[in-house]
Scaffold this motif. Structure first.
Motif, PDB file in Angstrom:
ATOM      1  N   VAL A 151       0.828  -1.204   0.000  1.00  0.00           N
ATOM      2  CA  VAL A 151       0.000   0.000   0.000  1.00  0.00           C
ATOM      3  C   VAL A 151       0.864   1.255   0.000  1.00  0.00           C
ATOM      4  O   VAL A 151       0.615   2.205  -0.753  1.00  0.00           O
ATOM      5  CB  VAL A 151      -0.941  -0.004   1.225  1.00  0.00           C
ATOM      6  CG1 VAL A 151      -1.629   1.351   1.381  1.00  0.00           C
ATOM      7  CG2 VAL A 151      -1.979  -1.108   1.102  1.00  0.00           C
ATOM      8  N   GLU A 152       1.914   1.266   0.821  1.00  0.00           N
ATOM      9  CA  GLU A 152       2.708   2.479   1.008  1.00  0.00           C
ATOM     10  C   GLU A 152       3.696   2.732  -0.131  1.00  0.00           C
ATOM     11  O   GLU A 152       4.052   3.893  -0.379  1.00  0.00           O
ATOM     12  CB  GLU A 152       3.462   2.405   2.332  1.00  0.00           C
ATOM     13  CG  GLU A 152       2.536   2.458   3.543  1.00  0.00           C
ATOM     14  CD  GLU A 152       3.270   2.493   4.867  1.00  0.00           C
ATOM     15  OE1 GLU A 152       3.009   3.397   5.668  1.00  0.00           O
ATOM     16  OE2 GLU A 152       4.129   1.617   5.103  1.00  0.00           O
ATOM     17  N   LEU A 153       4.129   1.676  -0.833  1.00  0.00           N
ATOM     18  CA  LEU A 153       5.192   1.872  -1.817  1.00  0.00           C
ATOM     19  C   LEU A 153       4.845   1.451  -3.245  1.00  0.00           C
ATOM     20  O   LEU A 153       5.570   1.823  -4.171  1.00  0.00           O
ATOM     21  CB  LEU A 153       6.453   1.110  -1.381  1.00  0.00           C
ATOM     22  CG  LEU A 153       7.107   1.577  -0.078  1.00  0.00           C
ATOM     23  CD1 LEU A 153       8.358   0.748   0.207  1.00  0.00           C
ATOM     24  CD2 LEU A 153       7.449   3.054  -0.126  1.00  0.00           C
TER      25      LEU A 153
ATOM     26  N   PHE B 295      -0.184   2.834  -4.079  1.00  0.00           N
ATOM     27  CA  PHE B 295      -0.540   4.250  -3.981  1.00  0.00           C
ATOM     28  C   PHE B 295      -2.046   4.420  -3.803  1.00  0.00           C
ATOM     29  O   PHE B 295      -2.643   5.392  -4.267  1.00  0.00           O
ATOM     30  CB  PHE B 295      -0.056   5.025  -5.209  1.00  0.00           C
ATOM     31  CG  PHE B 295       1.407   4.872  -5.468  1.00  0.00           C
ATOM     32  CD1 PHE B 295       2.352   5.433  -4.633  1.00  0.00           C
ATOM     33  CD2 PHE B 295       1.861   4.120  -6.541  1.00  0.00           C
ATOM     34  CE1 PHE B 295       3.708   5.270  -4.859  1.00  0.00           C
ATOM     35  CE2 PHE B 295       3.217   3.955  -6.775  1.00  0.00           C
ATOM     36  CZ  PHE B 295       4.139   4.532  -5.925  1.00  0.00           C
ATOM     37  N   GLU B 296      -2.670   3.464  -3.119  1.00  0.00           N
ATOM     38  CA  GLU B 296      -4.090   3.547  -2.807  1.00  0.00           C
ATOM     39  C   GLU B 296      -4.406   2.500  -1.738  1.00  0.00           C
ATOM     40  O   GLU B 296      -3.625   1.579  -1.514  1.00  0.00           O
ATOM     41  CB  GLU B 296      -4.961   3.284  -4.038  1.00  0.00           C
ATOM     42  CG  GLU B 296      -4.842   1.854  -4.564  1.00  0.00           C
ATOM     43  CD  GLU B 296      -5.755   1.576  -5.756  1.00  0.00           C
ATOM     44  OE1 GLU B 296      -6.224   2.542  -6.384  1.00  0.00           O
ATOM     45  OE2 GLU B 296      -5.979   0.400  -6.062  1.00  0.00           O
ATOM     46  N   ARG B 297      -5.558   2.693  -1.086  1.00  0.00           N
ATOM     47  CA  ARG B 297      -6.066   1.663  -0.192  1.00  0.00           C
ATOM     48  C   ARG B 297      -7.534   1.472  -0.514  1.00  0.00           C
ATOM     49  O   ARG B 297      -8.428   2.100   0.049  1.00  0.00           O
ATOM     50  CB  ARG B 297      -5.884   2.058   1.279  1.00  0.00           C
ATOM     51  CG  ARG B 297      -6.025   0.867   2.235  1.00  0.00           C
ATOM     52  CD  ARG B 297      -6.611   1.260   3.572  1.00  0.00           C
ATOM     53  NE  ARG B 297      -7.965   1.777   3.496  1.00  0.00           N
ATOM     54  CZ  ARG B 297      -9.061   1.021   3.404  1.00  0.00           C
ATOM     55  NH1 ARG B 297      -8.966  -0.287   3.346  1.00  0.00           N
ATOM     56  NH2 ARG B 297     -10.271   1.586   3.347  1.00  0.00           N
ATOM     57  N   ARG B 298      -7.767   0.592  -1.486  1.00  0.00           N
ATOM     58  CA  ARG B 298      -9.118   0.330  -1.956  1.00  0.00           C
ATOM     59  C   ARG B 298      -9.363  -1.174  -1.939  1.00  0.00           C
ATOM     60  O   ARG B 298      -8.428  -1.972  -2.065  1.00  0.00           O
ATOM     61  CB  ARG B 298      -9.314   0.883  -3.369  1.00  0.00           C
ATOM     62  CG  ARG B 298      -9.085   2.377  -3.477  1.00  0.00           C
ATOM     63  CD  ARG B 298      -9.193   2.873  -4.899  1.00  0.00           C
ATOM     64  NE  ARG B 298     -10.546   2.738  -5.424  1.00  0.00           N
ATOM     65  CZ  ARG B 298     -10.902   3.133  -6.646  1.00  0.00           C
ATOM     66  NH1 ARG B 298     -10.011   3.674  -7.445  1.00  0.00           N
ATOM     67  NH2 ARG B 298     -12.136   2.982  -7.078  1.00  0.00           N
TER      68      ARG B 298
ATOM     69  N   GLU C 164       1.094  10.975  -0.189  1.00  0.00           N
ATOM     70  CA  GLU C 164      -0.047  10.902   0.710  1.00  0.00           C
ATOM     71  C   GLU C 164      -1.226  10.312  -0.041  1.00  0.00           C
ATOM     72  O   GLU C 164      -1.459  10.634  -1.206  1.00  0.00           O
ATOM     73  CB  GLU C 164      -0.401  12.291   1.246  1.00  0.00           C
ATOM     74  CG  GLU C 164       0.688  12.911   2.108  1.00  0.00           C
ATOM     75  CD  GLU C 164       0.302  14.275   2.651  1.00  0.00           C
ATOM     76  OE1 GLU C 164      -0.802  14.738   2.281  1.00  0.00           O
ATOM     77  OE2 GLU C 164       1.072  14.850   3.417  1.00  0.00           O
ATOM     78  N   TYR C 165      -1.955   9.462   0.630  1.00  0.00           N
ATOM     79  CA  TYR C 165      -3.085   8.800   0.004  1.00  0.00           C
ATOM     80  C   TYR C 165      -4.342   9.147   0.793  1.00  0.00           C
ATOM     81  O   TYR C 165      -4.646   8.518   1.805  1.00  0.00           O
ATOM     82  CB  TYR C 165      -2.880   7.279  -0.038  1.00  0.00           C
ATOM     83  CG  TYR C 165      -1.466   6.908  -0.422  1.00  0.00           C
ATOM     84  CD1 TYR C 165      -0.900   7.407  -1.587  1.00  0.00           C
ATOM     85  CD2 TYR C 165      -0.698   6.091   0.395  1.00  0.00           C
ATOM     86  CE1 TYR C 165       0.405   7.099  -1.936  1.00  0.00           C
ATOM     87  CE2 TYR C 165       0.605   5.775   0.047  1.00  0.00           C
ATOM     88  CZ  TYR C 165       1.148   6.289  -1.111  1.00  0.00           C
ATOM     89  OH  TYR C 165       2.446   5.989  -1.460  1.00  0.00           O
TER      90      TYR C 165
END
Length: 621
Positions: A211-213, A216-219, A462-463
């Motif tokens: 997610v962090e690298l 680039f999203e949390r879906r 930032e996401y």
């Protein structure tokens, strides 16, 4: 109400006649966003398959590293992962990293230049610029080159290569099958995360790393496949090697308040150190760039430094997992920790800066752990500090990775998963977040993004939730719509457009019949363009059903609909009664919706007025 002439405004809803029902059936409505899309299921099945593949690829890679290490340092055929520090080669050990660097240089020049480095920045670049398409040859070039580099003494861990290899396999699967670019990105991240989970039995931190690298999203569409891939890979590792902690520790006690305060201070110092480590590494890389020889020879030069340092301090050679275990045990001296920290930093930064193939996580954990353990020994001597040097070592290694990579949640959870010490979570959260704060203040890019940022790649840092997804069309649309009569002649309308009437300055107009029935939408270009058709009524210019949007749609759905239809405005219909037009929404309305977001993020003020709530003063006696 119906319109009677140019510029009439819609101040109440216009009922759409029943005769338009067939038109509404073909009207172009936005695609509804789902929390979990239908295609998530087949992608998840593919991700689980990737988890199986990655688990066995991770096993094969560690066996290959073990084979090269045993052959190079001990002259035997064995796939067990061993530390080179126990060799009996004497000064000949200097030659091995040089030879490994030569092989990697040749593979990079005539195989793929992308094998150089630790792999994550290259994967990020493919995600951001190339629709997650990694060349298929990377599926074997990266693990083979890394096995040679690490097996001949390179001061790297196996996690970087397996993350890069798993990502390459996921990308390859996504290139062979019919999937979208976003789905290919998910498969790339699933392969990478599964590889990391299989190496360290760390499924949750592997998901966070993705997610962090990489994502680039949390879906849900990406989180579900990646998570189940890591679960699969970790389950297979449990079956093959057991479920014990990768770096076991004796149980630690809950941190006291004084100890927590010192762990926060330690995190701040490590954050400064992580910035120094990152700048040192890229400074060395810049120095190699200035050498008057081809880059193919640089890994061999870096290998010379690795060999010389390894001859003096054998513990710097190879993956160094035994060093991490020793640091976390608490049975180390201050002198050894200081020597290991400096020597490992010098060996790893020179090797990585030379462009050889290897990872960053294990070296940063070793450097940060040695630094943290040394600081912990010093802090523990303070009366009443309650600092545990083992916890300080754990905080140091995780904070070093958090500050250097900015993958802060990954760092916290990873340190917990590899040690299985729940009482370490609070000190880890304190130290890593402080390191993240300090690093973010002092350094614009991270060790993961500096390389590609120099090539002009902008990496999201930032996401946040899409602000447009929070606002409905009904809250943002224009209610007072200027409409035009369908029976009006084009010549009359054109004259009105140039009359100077304030209502004649819009870029699009709904066309309605006398009974209020919506016919379609015409743009200013439609109305001005066909000079030879001046005697025709406006309804004759309408050639397709209108693109409409419901009041209950989000602005994100409306914006996507505009892009899909290649238009800049949509007719808004009532959510409860879709046969009624209630407004109009344009690109300008979408931009105006961001005004609140900017105001909330930029304007500073007091929400509670103390003076307004203070009781009035009584009469002066």
């Amino acid at each position: 109400m119906s319109t009677t002439g140019p510029g009439a405004s819609l101040r109440t809803t216009i009922p759409i006649a029943p005769s338009l029902d067939s038109t509404l059936a073909t009207a172009r409505m936005p695609r509804r966003e789902r929390t979990v899309e239908r295609r998530t299921l087949p992608v998840t099945v593919l991700a689980i398959l990737l988890g199986i593949i990655a688990a066995y690829v991770a096993k094969a890679l560690t066996a290959l590293i073990g084979l090269v290490t045993n052959l190079a340092f001990f002259g035997r055929i064995d796939t067990a992962l061993v530390e080179p520090a126990g060799h009996h080669l004497g000064a000949w050990v200097i030659v091995l990293p040089i030879a490994g660097g030569l092989v990697v240089g040749v593979m990079a020049r005539w195989g793929s230049k992308a094998i150089r480095g630790h792999g994550i920045p290259e994967a990020m670049e493919q995600v951001l610029l190339n629709e997650s398409r990694i060349p298929p040859r990377m599926t074997w070039l990266k693990p083979l080159s890394s096995a040679v580099a690490i097996g001949t003494g390179g001061p790297f861990g196996a996690e970087g290569p397996i993350i890069a290899t798993g990502g390459a396999i996921g990308s390859l699967l996504g290139q062979v099958l019919h999937v979208t670019a976003d789905e290919r990105k998910t498969l790339l991240a699933a392969g990478a995360a599964a590889g990391m989970a299989a190496i360290f039995s760390a499924p949750v931190s592997a998901v966070l790393l993705a997610v962090e690298l990489l994502l680039f999203e949390r879906r849900a569409r990406s989180l579900i496949p990646v998570a189940l891939a890591t679960v699969t890979a970790t389950g297979i590792r449990y079956a093959l090697e057991g479920s014990a902690a990768v770096f076991p520790m004796q149980p630690i006690s809950p941190a006291t308040l004084p100890a927590l305060a010192l762990y926060v201070a330690l995190g701040a110092v490590v954050g400064i150190a992580s910035v120094a480590v990152t700048r040192l590494t890229y400074g060395i890389e810049d120095a190699f760039e200035r050498l008057p020889i081809h880059w193919m020879w640089w890994p061999a030069i870096g290998g010379l430094a690795v060999g010389l340092i390894g001859y003096a301090v054998p513990q710097t050679l190879g993956v160094g997992y035994a060093n991490i275990e020793q640091i976390l045990s608490g049975h180390t001296t201050l002198a050894f920790l200081a020597l290991l920290c400096v020597a490992k930093l010098a060996s790893w930064s020179i090797a990585l800066g030379s462009g050889t193939s290897g990872g960053t996580l294990a070296p940063l954990f070793t450097i940060g752990g040695a630094f943290g353990a040394a600081a912990g020994i010093a802090l523990a001597s303070i009366p009443g500090s309650d600092v545990d040097p083992r916890v300080a070592a754990l905080v140091g290694m995780a904070a070093m990775f958090a500050g250097a990579s900015r993958a802060v949640l990954t760092s916290v959870v990873f340190a917990f998963e590899i040690t299985q010490q729940p009482h370490g979570l609070l000190p880890l959260l304190a130290g890593c977040m402080t390191a993240y704060l300090v690093s973010g203040q002092l350094m614009g890019n991270s060790i993961m993004t500096e390389k590609i940022a120099r090539r002009g790649v902008r990496v999201p840092s930032e996401y946040g939730a899409d602000y447009l997804d929070r606002i409905t069309v009904g809250d943002a649309c224009t209610r007072e719509v200027v409409t035009l009569p369908a029976a009006q002649l084009l010549a009359t309308t054109r004259a009105w457009l140039f009359s100077g009437d304030p209502d004649a300055g819009h870029q699009g107009y709904p066309i309605v019949e006398a009974d209020g029935r919506l016919v379609g939408v015409l743009t200013r270009r439609d109305l001005i363009g066909p000079a030879e058709r001046g005697a025709e009524p406006l309804r004759a210019l309408v050639t397709r059903a209108p693109a409409v949007v419901g009041e209950d749609h989000s602005l994100r759905e409306a914006a996507d609909h505009m892009v899909d239809e290649d238009i800049g405005r949509l007719v808004v219909v009532d959510a409860a009664e879709p046969t009624r037009m209630t407004g109009f929404i344009t690109r300008g309305d979408l931009l105006a919706a961001h005004a609140r977001r900017l105001r909330e993020s930029r304007e500073v003020g007091r929400a509670w007025n103390l003076r307004a709530t203070r009781a009035p003063a009584g009469p002066t006696p």
